[in-house]
Scaffold this motif. Structure first.
Motif, PDB file in Angstrom:
ATOM      1  N   GLY A 150      29.194  45.933  54.129  1.00  0.00           N
ATOM      2  CA  GLY A 150      27.735  45.922  53.993  1.00  0.00           C
ATOM      3  C   GLY A 150      27.158  47.259  54.387  1.00  0.00           C
ATOM      4  O   GLY A 150      27.763  47.989  55.177  1.00  0.00           O
ATOM      5  N   ALA A 151      26.005  47.593  53.829  1.00  0.00           N
ATOM      6  CA  ALA A 151      25.297  48.806  54.227  1.00  0.00           C
ATOM      7  C   ALA A 151      23.906  48.810  53.618  1.00  0.00           C
ATOM      8  O   ALA A 151      23.702  48.281  52.524  1.00  0.00           O
ATOM      9  CB  ALA A 151      26.047  50.066  53.778  1.00  0.00           C
ATOM     10  N   TYR A 152      22.973  49.398  54.360  1.00  0.00           N
ATOM     11  CA  TYR A 152      21.611  49.647  53.861  1.00  0.00           C
ATOM     12  C   TYR A 152      20.965  48.395  53.256  1.00  0.00           C
ATOM     13  O   TYR A 152      20.376  48.424  52.179  1.00  0.00           O
ATOM     14  CB  TYR A 152      21.619  50.863  52.907  1.00  0.00           C
ATOM     15  CG  TYR A 152      22.195  52.039  53.640  1.00  0.00           C
ATOM     16  CD1 TYR A 152      21.456  52.656  54.649  1.00  0.00           C
ATOM     17  CD2 TYR A 152      23.508  52.443  53.435  1.00  0.00           C
ATOM     18  CE1 TYR A 152      22.019  53.656  55.417  1.00  0.00           C
ATOM     19  CE2 TYR A 152      24.080  53.453  54.204  1.00  0.00           C
ATOM     20  CZ  TYR A 152      23.314  54.055  55.189  1.00  0.00           C
ATOM     21  OH  TYR A 152      23.872  55.034  55.965  1.00  0.00           O
ATOM     22  N   GLY A 153      21.105  47.288  54.009  1.00  0.00           N
ATOM     23  CA  GLY A 153      20.368  46.065  53.671  1.00  0.00           C
ATOM     24  C   GLY A 153      21.043  45.145  52.669  1.00  0.00           C
ATOM     25  O   GLY A 153      20.464  44.127  52.271  1.00  0.00           O
ATOM     26  N   VAL A 154      22.262  45.470  52.227  1.00  0.00           N
ATOM     27  CA  VAL A 154      22.971  44.617  51.260  1.00  0.00           C
ATOM     28  C   VAL A 154      24.394  44.398  51.781  1.00  0.00           C
ATOM     29  O   VAL A 154      24.980  45.297  52.380  1.00  0.00           O
ATOM     30  CB  VAL A 154      23.042  45.299  49.870  1.00  0.00           C
ATOM     31  CG1 VAL A 154      23.862  44.482  48.889  1.00  0.00           C
ATOM     32  CG2 VAL A 154      21.631  45.517  49.319  1.00  0.00           C
ATOM     33  N   GLU A 155      24.926  43.193  51.585  1.00  0.00           N
ATOM     34  CA  GLU A 155      26.344  43.000  51.900  1.00  0.00           C
ATOM     35  C   GLU A 155      27.036  42.339  50.717  1.00  0.00           C
ATOM     36  O   GLU A 155      26.385  41.745  49.847  1.00  0.00           O
ATOM     37  CB  GLU A 155      26.546  42.232  53.209  1.00  0.00           C
ATOM     38  CG  GLU A 155      25.965  40.856  53.251  1.00  0.00           C
ATOM     39  CD  GLU A 155      26.198  40.149  54.585  1.00  0.00           C
ATOM     40  OE1 GLU A 155      26.444  40.812  55.610  1.00  0.00           O
ATOM     41  OE2 GLU A 155      26.128  38.909  54.579  1.00  0.00           O
ATOM     42  N   LEU A 156      28.361  42.476  50.700  1.00  0.00           N
ATOM     43  CA  LEU A 156      29.144  41.976  49.564  1.00  0.00           C
ATOM     44  C   LEU A 156      28.798  40.525  49.245  1.00  0.00           C
ATOM     45  O   LEU A 156      28.663  40.150  48.078  1.00  0.00           O
ATOM     46  CB  LEU A 156      30.644  42.097  49.880  1.00  0.00           C
ATOM     47  CG  LEU A 156      31.532  41.676  48.715  1.00  0.00           C
ATOM     48  CD1 LEU A 156      31.727  42.833  47.766  1.00  0.00           C
ATOM     49  CD2 LEU A 156      32.872  41.157  49.186  1.00  0.00           C
ATOM     50  N   ALA A 157      28.657  39.695  50.285  1.00  0.00           N
ATOM     51  CA  ALA A 157      28.416  38.259  50.087  1.00  0.00           C
ATOM     52  C   ALA A 157      27.182  38.012  49.205  1.00  0.00           C
ATOM     53  O   ALA A 157      27.122  37.003  48.491  1.00  0.00           O
ATOM     54  CB  ALA A 157      28.244  37.566  51.433  1.00  0.00           C
ATOM     55  N   ASP A 158      26.190  38.935  49.238  1.00  0.00           N
ATOM     56  CA  ASP A 158      24.960  38.755  48.437  1.00  0.00           C
ATOM     57  C   ASP A 158      25.275  38.732  46.934  1.00  0.00           C
ATOM     58  O   ASP A 158      24.490  38.210  46.146  1.00  0.00           O
ATOM     59  CB  ASP A 158      23.968  39.909  48.690  1.00  0.00           C
ATOM     60  CG  ASP A 158      23.529  39.991  50.141  1.00  0.00           C
ATOM     61  OD1 ASP A 158      23.575  38.958  50.826  1.00  0.00           O
ATOM     62  OD2 ASP A 158      23.152  41.105  50.586  1.00  0.00           O
ATOM     63  N   LEU A 159      26.377  39.354  46.528  1.00  0.00           N
ATOM     64  CA  LEU A 159      26.682  39.519  45.101  1.00  0.00           C
ATOM     65  C   LEU A 159      27.963  38.815  44.691  1.00  0.00           C
ATOM     66  O   LEU A 159      28.331  38.796  43.515  1.00  0.00           O
ATOM     67  CB  LEU A 159      26.840  41.027  44.804  1.00  0.00           C
ATOM     68  CG  LEU A 159      25.647  41.872  45.229  1.00  0.00           C
ATOM     69  CD1 LEU A 159      26.055  43.278  45.593  1.00  0.00           C
ATOM     70  CD2 LEU A 159      24.591  41.863  44.144  1.00  0.00           C
ATOM     71  N   PHE A 160      28.619  38.228  45.657  1.00  0.00           N
ATOM     72  CA  PHE A 160      29.974  37.724  45.453  1.00  0.00           C
ATOM     73  C   PHE A 160      29.991  36.394  44.697  1.00  0.00           C
ATOM     74  O   PHE A 160      29.193  35.503  44.967  1.00  0.00           O
ATOM     75  CB  PHE A 160      30.633  37.530  46.827  1.00  0.00           C
ATOM     76  CG  PHE A 160      32.082  37.170  46.770  1.00  0.00           C
ATOM     77  CD1 PHE A 160      33.058  38.148  46.682  1.00  0.00           C
ATOM     78  CD2 PHE A 160      32.474  35.844  46.800  1.00  0.00           C
ATOM     79  CE1 PHE A 160      34.397  37.815  46.631  1.00  0.00           C
ATOM     80  CE2 PHE A 160      33.802  35.499  46.751  1.00  0.00           C
ATOM     81  CZ  PHE A 160      34.774  36.485  46.667  1.00  0.00           C
ATOM     82  N   VAL A 161      30.934  36.271  43.745  1.00  0.00           N
ATOM     83  CA  VAL A 161      31.134  35.000  43.038  1.00  0.00           C
ATOM     84  C   VAL A 161      32.456  34.368  43.485  1.00  0.00           C
ATOM     85  O   VAL A 161      32.489  33.232  43.980  1.00  0.00           O
ATOM     86  CB  VAL A 161      31.158  35.211  41.502  1.00  0.00           C
ATOM     87  CG1 VAL A 161      31.435  33.892  40.776  1.00  0.00           C
ATOM     88  CG2 VAL A 161      29.852  35.820  41.022  1.00  0.00           C
ATOM     89  N   SER A 162      33.555  35.120  43.340  1.00  0.00           N
ATOM     90  CA  SER A 162      34.867  34.535  43.654  1.00  0.00           C
ATOM     91  C   SER A 162      35.922  35.636  43.759  1.00  0.00           C
ATOM     92  O   SER A 162      35.673  36.791  43.393  1.00  0.00           O
ATOM     93  CB  SER A 162      35.275  33.543  42.561  1.00  0.00           C
ATOM     94  OG  SER A 162      35.420  34.237  41.338  1.00  0.00           O
ATOM     95  N   LEU A 163      37.097  35.254  44.232  1.00  0.00           N
ATOM     96  CA  LEU A 163      38.236  36.181  44.198  1.00  0.00           C
ATOM     97  C   LEU A 163      39.488  35.392  43.876  1.00  0.00           C
ATOM     98  O   LEU A 163      39.538  34.170  44.068  1.00  0.00           O
ATOM     99  CB  LEU A 163      38.383  36.952  45.518  1.00  0.00           C
ATOM    100  CG  LEU A 163      38.678  36.203  46.823  1.00  0.00           C
ATOM    101  CD1 LEU A 163      40.163  35.876  46.978  1.00  0.00           C
ATOM    102  CD2 LEU A 163      38.250  37.090  48.006  1.00  0.00           C
TER     103      LEU A 163
END
Ligand code: EPU
Length: 289
Positions: free
Chosen positions: A69-82
């Motif tokens: 995460g950085a500058y107000g955004v983290e991966l989880a905000d955009l994450f669908v699946s892996l």
């Protein structure tokens, strides 16, 4: 912390696939794709959302491990699946967002699933219409300073983030480091209030549960450690949260770095009664990994 006694695999798989889903695009990146190159590719293609995460070192497959995460955004905000391979069985598994148990710089893969899976690709949901998030104070300040507040595109946000990162953070290709060495501690509202009475200039960020996140960099800086060196390891001169290994000075050991980290933790505890938690995973016997 030491040389690893075992087989080390560096996944170098490449490939980016996408599918348009309504107003969004779902983008699947092979684990070996470089993170920042991936961010630039999405921006070139008119897919938005990753711009605040520009210039983070590492590869796509590593990103979910600690929910970068950085500058107000983290991966989880955009994450669908892996998708991942279970090491013990060789079985192919899918993890959706809920299954990854994302939290601040944390996921299932740092806890109960630690070292049990090889992540082979990740899928993110990005937007096809440009919108920017400049809520993070340092980013808003950089935009205002450049006279750009009203005129920000995701590409410009990406450039601003690169500019801030290059000014504050050492390039790991030149000065080895693992980014922030400690997580920012989250303390009870009453603890933060007492500290703010004593240190009115202390930065603090409200959390959804009434607690407050306090920058570990500020706590370490207040203890006078910014720029301090212990042999060939030290605290970065522009960011007190980053511990660096001065290769140009002979290079330090993992043990020396962990000793310095203990010194910082003790100093912050003595002065503020806050315990800092290490952010990276530590491997090797002297790291008790
Ligand atoms: N500050 C100091 N002294 C310093 C550095 C910072 O007093 O030496 C103060 C700043 O003035 C500011 C506050 O501390 O008020 C926060 O500083 P900054 O914006 O640089 O962010 P940070 O909290 O130190 C976190 C992440 C970084 C991420 C930045 C930007 C953690 C542990 N670190 O750092 O992530 O890039 O915010 O979002 O959450 C990483 O996790 O490896 C990482 C680099």
């Amino acid at each position: 912390a030491d040389d690893l006694c075992g087989l080390v695999i560096h996944l170098n798989t490449k490939g980016i696939k996408h599918a348009i889903v309504g107003d969004c695009v779902e983008v699947c990146f092979a684990a070996g794709e470089n993170w920042h190159q991936g961010v630039l590719t999405t921006l070139q293609r008119g897919w938005y959302g990753l711009e605040n995460l520009s210039l983070i070192p590492g590869n796509m497959g590593a990103a979910p491990i600690q929910n970068i995460g950085a500058y107000g955004v983290e991966l989880a905000d955009l994450f669908v699946s892996l998708s991942a391979i279970e090491i013990a069985t060789g079985k192919h598994c899918e993890f959706d967002k809920a299954a990854c148990e994302f939290a601040y710089r944390d996921s299932l893969f740092k806890n109960s699933a630690r070292d049990k899976y090889i992540i082979v690709d990740i899928t993110l949901r990005l937007s096809t219409s440009p919108a920017v998030n400049t809520s993070y104070p340092a980013l808003a300040a950089a935009a205002a300073e450049a006279g750009l507040d009203g005129d920000l595109t995701p590409q410009v946000v990406s450039q601003l983030v690169c500019q801030i990162r290059s000014q504050k953070l050492p390039d790991p290709a030149v000065t080895p480091n693992a980014g922030s060495f400690f997580k920012n501690p989250v303390v009870a509202g009453s603890t933060a209030a007492a500290l703010l009475e004593q240190y009115p200039q202390m930065p603090s960020y409200p959390q959804p549960d009434q607690r407050k996140k306090i920058p570990a960099a500020w706590l370490i800086d207040q203890c006078g450690f910014k720029g301090v060196r212990r042999g060939s390891v030290g605290v970065h001169k522009n960011q007190a949260l980053v511990l660096v290994n001065y290769l140009s000075d002979g290079g330090g050991t993992g043990e020396q770095l962990l000793k310095l980290s203990e010194e910082l933790r003790d100093a912050v505890w003595d002065r503020f009664a806050i315990r800092l938690e290490i952010e990276p995973r530590v491997y090797g016997p002297s790291g008790k990994g």
